[in-house]
Design an enzyme around this catalytic site. Structure first.
Site, mmCIF file in Angstrom:
data_model
loop_
_atom_site.group_PDB
_atom_site.id
_atom_site.type_symbol
_atom_site.label_atom_id
_atom_site.label_comp_id
_atom_site.label_asym_id
_atom_site.label_seq_id
_atom_site.Cartn_x
_atom_site.Cartn_y
_atom_site.Cartn_z
ATOM 1 N N GLU A 87 0.824 -1.215 0.000
ATOM 2 C CA GLU A 87 0.000 0.000 0.000
ATOM 3 C C GLU A 87 0.857 1.264 0.000
ATOM 4 O O GLU A 87 2.052 1.223 0.296
ATOM 5 C CB GLU A 87 -0.908 0.017 1.224
ATOM 6 C CG GLU A 87 -1.940 -1.067 1.209
ATOM 7 C CD GLU A 87 -2.834 -1.061 2.429
ATOM 8 O OE1 GLU A 87 -3.847 -1.762 2.378
ATOM 9 O OE2 GLU A 87 -2.527 -0.383 3.426
ATOM 10 N N GLU B 299 -0.861 -10.005 -6.972
ATOM 11 C CA GLU B 299 -0.735 -10.672 -8.268
ATOM 12 C C GLU B 299 0.204 -9.905 -9.189
ATOM 13 O O GLU B 299 1.045 -10.497 -9.878
ATOM 14 C CB GLU B 299 -2.111 -10.812 -8.940
ATOM 15 C CG GLU B 299 -3.107 -11.611 -8.139
ATOM 16 C CD GLU B 299 -3.933 -10.783 -7.157
ATOM 17 O OE1 GLU B 299 -5.002 -11.271 -6.752
ATOM 18 O OE2 GLU B 299 -3.534 -9.653 -6.796
ATOM 19 N N CYS C 193 -5.787 -6.878 -12.280
ATOM 20 C CA CYS C 193 -4.941 -8.069 -12.135
ATOM 21 C C CYS C 193 -5.454 -9.221 -12.982
ATOM 22 O O CYS C 193 -4.671 -10.030 -13.477
ATOM 23 C CB CYS C 193 -4.802 -8.461 -10.678
ATOM 24 S SG CYS C 193 -3.665 -7.360 -9.805
#
Length: 130
Positions: A41, A52, A86
């Site tokens: 983050e 991913e 993703c």
């Protein structure tokens, strides 16, 4: 070590000071090598990185561009699927029939494929002129 165990292990390294929601991903390249990624983050949302995407980046940095298996794990009431971005990233490097295992830290599992996660995907064929 299984692909899920690799995802479980890297999940513990996630950097999630804001959401506290750790996600781990592991992918197997065509060579058989396992690449791992965890979410990272950033205080400037949405500048974080998904697990991913991190695993795919590790694979590409190692010189591979084909994935053959995916596992994703999170501490959640039900298995957490990859976000839309993703899903497209996984589809860039894996065929539609590539198995995807989605799991929770409590042991719930969902088995699917890249094609089932992203039906009607956009691919290089859409950019080709005949």
């Amino acid at each position: 070590m299984s692909l899920l165990d690799a995802a479980r292990e890297v999940r513990e390294r996630a950097y999630v000071p804001y959401s506290k929601f750790k996600v781990g991903a592991a992918i197997r390249g065509a060579s058989g090598t396992v690449y791992r990624g965890c979410n990272v983050e950033n205080v400037a949302y949405p500048e974080g990185t998904c697990a991913e995407a991190g695993a795919i980046s590790a694979m590409v940095a190692a010189g591979e561009t084909v994935l053959t298996e995916v596992a994703v794990i999170a501490d959640s009431p039900s298995p957490v699927p990859p976000c839309g971005g993703c899903r497209q990233k996984l589809a860039e490097f894996g065929a539609g029939d590539v198995p995807v295992l989605l799991a929770t830290t409590d042991g719930a599992e969902m088995h699917t494929t890249i094609g089932d996660l992203l039906p009607g995907r956009f691919d290089a064929g859409h950019m080709a002129r005949t």
